[in-house]
Enzyme design. Structure first.
Site, PDB file in Angstrom:
ATOM      1  CE1 TYR A 145      46.053 -16.750  11.950  1.00  8.67           C
ATOM      2  CE2 TYR A 145      45.114 -18.426  10.514  1.00  8.67           C
ATOM      3  CZ  TYR A 145      45.145 -17.772  11.731  1.00  8.67           C
ATOM      4  OH  TYR A 145      44.275 -18.144  12.734  1.00  8.67           O
ATOM      5  CD  GLN A 209      33.424 -20.600  -0.925  1.00 11.12           C
ATOM      6  OE1 GLN A 209      32.751 -20.988  -1.872  1.00 11.12           O
ATOM      7  NE2 GLN A 209      33.665 -19.306  -0.729  1.00 11.12           N
ATOM      8  CB  THR A 210      32.129 -26.829   3.123  1.00 10.52           C
ATOM      9  OG1 THR A 210      33.380 -27.510   3.301  1.00 10.52           O
ATOM     10  CG2 THR A 210      31.381 -27.411   1.949  1.00 10.52           C
TER      11      THR A 210
HETATM   12  P1  NAD Z   1      41.203 -11.357  17.201  1.00 11.53           P
HETATM   13  O1  NAD Z   1      41.854 -10.615  16.090  1.00 11.53           O
HETATM   14  O2  NAD Z   1      39.884 -10.899  17.684  1.00 11.53           O
HETATM   15  O3  NAD Z   1      42.152 -11.461  18.457  1.00 11.53           O
HETATM   16  C1  NAD Z   1      43.548 -11.470  18.373  1.00 11.53           C
HETATM   17  C2  NAD Z   1      44.082 -10.550  19.467  1.00 11.53           C
HETATM   18  O4  NAD Z   1      45.526 -10.622  19.454  1.00 11.53           O
HETATM   19  C3  NAD Z   1      43.730  -9.082  19.239  1.00 11.53           C
HETATM   20  O5  NAD Z   1      43.227  -8.510  20.430  1.00 11.53           O
HETATM   21  C4  NAD Z   1      45.052  -8.450  18.834  1.00 11.53           C
HETATM   22  O6  NAD Z   1      45.124  -7.074  19.163  1.00 11.53           O
HETATM   23  C5  NAD Z   1      46.031  -9.314  19.614  1.00 11.53           C
HETATM   24  N1  NAD Z   1      47.396  -9.305  19.047  1.00 11.53           N
HETATM   25  C6  NAD Z   1      47.773  -9.581  17.775  1.00 11.53           C
HETATM   26  N2  NAD Z   1      49.104  -9.453  17.648  1.00 11.53           N
HETATM   27  C7  NAD Z   1      49.587  -9.125  18.876  1.00 11.53           C
HETATM   28  C8  NAD Z   1      50.880  -8.880  19.390  1.00 11.53           C
HETATM   29  N3  NAD Z   1      51.969  -8.928  18.611  1.00 11.53           N
HETATM   30  N4  NAD Z   1      51.021  -8.578  20.704  1.00 11.53           N
HETATM   31  C9  NAD Z   1      49.925  -8.520  21.529  1.00 11.53           C
HETATM   32  N5  NAD Z   1      48.663  -8.727  21.081  1.00 11.53           N
HETATM   33  C10 NAD Z   1      48.499  -9.037  19.771  1.00 11.53           C
HETATM   34  O7  NAD Z   1      41.108 -12.884  16.703  1.00 11.53           O
HETATM   35  P2  NAD Z   1      40.439 -14.152  17.376  1.00 11.53           P
HETATM   36  O8  NAD Z   1      39.442 -14.695  16.436  1.00 11.53           O
HETATM   37  O9  NAD Z   1      40.038 -13.844  18.766  1.00 11.53           O
HETATM   38  O10 NAD Z   1      41.661 -15.175  17.385  1.00 11.53           O
HETATM   39  C11 NAD Z   1      42.406 -15.423  18.561  1.00 11.53           C
HETATM   40  C12 NAD Z   1      43.418 -16.532  18.309  1.00 11.53           C
HETATM   41  O11 NAD Z   1      42.739 -17.727  17.936  1.00 11.53           O
HETATM   42  C13 NAD Z   1      44.406 -16.221  17.193  1.00 11.53           C
HETATM   43  O12 NAD Z   1      45.682 -16.709  17.554  1.00 11.53           O
HETATM   44  C14 NAD Z   1      43.875 -17.003  16.020  1.00 11.53           C
HETATM   45  O13 NAD Z   1      44.890 -17.380  15.128  1.00 11.53           O
HETATM   46  C15 NAD Z   1      43.252 -18.206  16.708  1.00 11.53           C
HETATM   47  N6  NAD Z   1      42.180 -18.769  15.881  1.00 11.53           N
HETATM   48  C16 NAD Z   1      40.937 -18.203  15.855  1.00 11.53           C
HETATM   49  C17 NAD Z   1      39.960 -18.736  15.031  1.00 11.53           C
HETATM   50  C18 NAD Z   1      38.573 -18.172  14.982  1.00 11.53           C
HETATM   51  O14 NAD Z   1      37.766 -18.693  14.228  1.00 11.53           O
HETATM   52  N7  NAD Z   1      38.216 -17.165  15.742  1.00 11.53           N
HETATM   53  C19 NAD Z   1      40.251 -19.846  14.219  1.00 11.53           C
HETATM   54  C20 NAD Z   1      41.531 -20.376  14.265  1.00 11.53           C
HETATM   55  C21 NAD Z   1      42.490 -19.850  15.108  1.00 11.53           C
HETATM   56  N1  UDP Z   2      33.563 -15.370   2.343  1.00 10.96           N
HETATM   57  C1  UDP Z   2      32.508 -14.964   1.546  1.00 10.96           C
HETATM   58  N2  UDP Z   2      32.061 -13.686   1.682  1.00 10.96           N
HETATM   59  C2  UDP Z   2      32.598 -12.805   2.562  1.00 10.96           C
HETATM   60  C3  UDP Z   2      33.658 -13.238   3.392  1.00 10.96           C
HETATM   61  C4  UDP Z   2      34.124 -14.529   3.236  1.00 10.96           C
HETATM   62  O1  UDP Z   2      32.000 -15.736   0.730  1.00 10.96           O
HETATM   63  O2  UDP Z   2      32.110 -11.662   2.628  1.00 10.96           O
HETATM   64  C5  UDP Z   2      34.017 -16.774   2.218  1.00 10.96           C
HETATM   65  C6  UDP Z   2      35.520 -16.954   2.070  1.00 10.96           C
HETATM   66  O3  UDP Z   2      35.913 -16.858   0.725  1.00 10.96           O
HETATM   67  C7  UDP Z   2      35.718 -18.339   2.645  1.00 10.96           C
HETATM   68  C8  UDP Z   2      34.648 -18.440   3.735  1.00 10.96           C
HETATM   69  O4  UDP Z   2      33.687 -17.441   3.432  1.00 10.96           O
HETATM   70  O5  UDP Z   2      35.461 -19.307   1.660  1.00 10.96           O
HETATM   71  C9  UDP Z   2      35.179 -18.209   5.144  1.00 10.96           C
HETATM   72  O6  UDP Z   2      35.925 -17.018   5.141  1.00 10.96           O
HETATM   73  P1  UDP Z   2      36.514 -16.335   6.445  1.00 10.96           P
HETATM   74  O7  UDP Z   2      37.183 -15.076   5.996  1.00 10.96           O
HETATM   75  O8  UDP Z   2      35.478 -16.225   7.473  1.00 10.96           O
HETATM   76  O9  UDP Z   2      37.617 -17.321   7.010  1.00 10.96           O
HETATM   77  P2  UDP Z   2      38.433 -18.589   6.481  1.00 10.96           P
HETATM   78  O10 UDP Z   2      37.628 -19.750   6.886  1.00 10.96           O
HETATM   79  O11 UDP Z   2      38.597 -18.510   4.992  1.00 10.96           O
HETATM   80  O12 UDP Z   2      39.726 -18.468   7.193  1.00 10.96           O
END
Ligand code: NAD
Ligand code: UDP
Length: 312
Positions: A145, A209-210
């Site tokens: 990732y 962890q935070t």
């Molecule tokens: P999510 O898994 O809910 O959404 C991702 C979507 O992308 C899904 O609907 C999935 O089916 C689609 N997808 C994945 N691969 C695909 C492909 N090859 N072709 C077409 N569709 C595809 O996740 P999310 O939390 O909504 O995240 C959305 C974006 O934001 C991601 O790129 C993720 O890396 C980024 N992001 C999210 C967070 C967060 O905290 N939610 C944090 C950092 C980055």
């Molecule tokens: N985590 C946890 N219990 C769970 C799921 C996650 O303690 O059931 C912890 C995980 O190890 C990390 C933090 O919560 O330290 C956030 O995890 P998440 O999977 O939400 O996303 P990340 O921030 O690690 O991408």
């Protein structure tokens, strides 16, 4: 305006589709449902301004007519999801980014990449600002990732510099809200599902962890502001209010009134020890900062999960 959102049937993507429709855009949602679902955009399907294409964006995509904006949000985002789908994750962050940038070049669209705080890896600088290059283990389990997103950022900057595309990069810090899957494995749906079902809350490691949690409405506001700015370097979007995972578990127990216990499981490999965004750049550039405090955001989200569990 005609706006294409990849990953539009996912958690964040579905909120973007809704927001751009409300702003009067025509919205094309592209998704292959690897981690999203049609249910997330079902309520938009009767809107004549909305269209949906089921497609894996790691393969070439042709669209008729002009496209003003492309937002590349397709990618598994939960560690559990990307560990289950390591190769599709690498592909969507490389081939998918290349395909969407190629489309942006062909249509002369503005482009926005959903990058992540994971580009900072297990950070040695705290809080993380955009000029920090990160501490990522490329061959660790999270590398699929983290490195895909780092490659995406490099590709976006190359298209900006060499093809003059109007690109934008956001680094999203842990975002939560309605339409997260209860079983996506991220900490918030895990803890809320466990609290509501009366099961023990699974804290990984000792919980010291935070993380810093941002409500999706705040994130979406930041995205809509950045898309129309002439700024091409990465911008952190997140809520700087930091909490340990153990405190976070206790907050969810308090808010839900659950009598669940807290139990401890081993810490997964390369789990970042701290994470908190420095949002000075977003504040200065966009006049943006999160407005939704954690207690209010969690209370709202808990209600959504309660309804979801009741419907099952
Ligand atoms: P999510 O898994 O809910 O959404 C991702 C979507 O992308 C899904 O609907 C999935 O089916 C689609 N997808 C994945 N691969 C695909 C492909 N090859 N072709 C077409 N569709 C595809 O996740 P999310 O939390 O909504 O995240 C959305 C974006 O934001 C991601 O790129 C993720 O890396 C980024 N992001 C999210 C967070 C967060 O905290 N939610 C944090 C950092 C980055
Ligand atoms: N985590 C946890 N219990 C769970 C799921 C996650 O303690 O059931 C912890 C995980 O190890 C990390 C933090 O919560 O330290 C956030 O995890 P998440 O999977 O939400 O996303 P990340 O921030 O690690 O991408």
């Amino acid at each position: 305006m005609r706006t294409l959102v990849t990953g539009g049937a996912g958690f964040v993507g579905s909120h973007l589709c809704e927001t751009f429709l409300a702003m009067g855009h025509e919205v094309i949602c592209v998704d292959n449902f690897i981690t999203g679902c049609l249910g997330n955009v079902e309520h938009l399907r009767n809107n004549p301004q909305f269209s949906f294409i089921r497609h894996d964006i790691s393969h070439h995509l042709e669209i008729d007519g002009p496209i003003d904006n492309i937002l590349h949000f397709a990618s598994p985002a939960s560690p559990v999801d990307y560990l289950k789908h390591p190769i599709p994750t690498l592909k969507v962050g490389s081939l998918g980014t290349h395909n969407t940038l190629g489309l942006a070049k062909a249509k002369n669209s503005s482009y926005l990449l959903a990058s992540t705080s994971e580009v900072y890896g297990d950070p040695e600088r705290h809080p993380q600002s955009e000029d920090y290059w990160g501490n990522v283990n490329p061959i660790g389990i999270r590398g699929v990732y983290d490195e895909a997103k780092r490659f995406s950022e490099a590709m976006v900057m190359a298209y900006h510099r060499y093809h003059n595309i109007n690109t934008h990069i956001i680094r999203i810090f842990n975002t939560y809200g309605n339409r997260m899957r209860l079983d996506d494995g991220r900490v918030l749906p895990n803890f809320m599902g466990q609290a509501l079902r009366g099961e023990p809350l699974t804290v990984y490691g000792d919980g010291s962890q935070t993380r810093s949690f941002c409500h999706v409405d705040d994130l979406v506001e930041g995205i809509t502001k950045l898309l129309f700015k002439d700024f091409h370097e990465p911008v952190n979007l997140g809520n700087p209010s930091e909490v340990t995972i153990l405190e976070f578990a206790k907050e969810i127990l308090d808010l839900s009134g659950s009598k669940s216990q807290i139990i401890f499981h081993p810490l997964p490999q390369d789990d970042p020890k701290v994470r908190k965004p420095d949002i000075s750049r977003a504040k200065k550039l966009l006049g943006w900062e999160p407005k939704i405090q954690r207690t209010a955001g969690l209370t709202k989200t808990l209600k959504h999960f309660q309804e979801k569990i009741a419907r099952k």
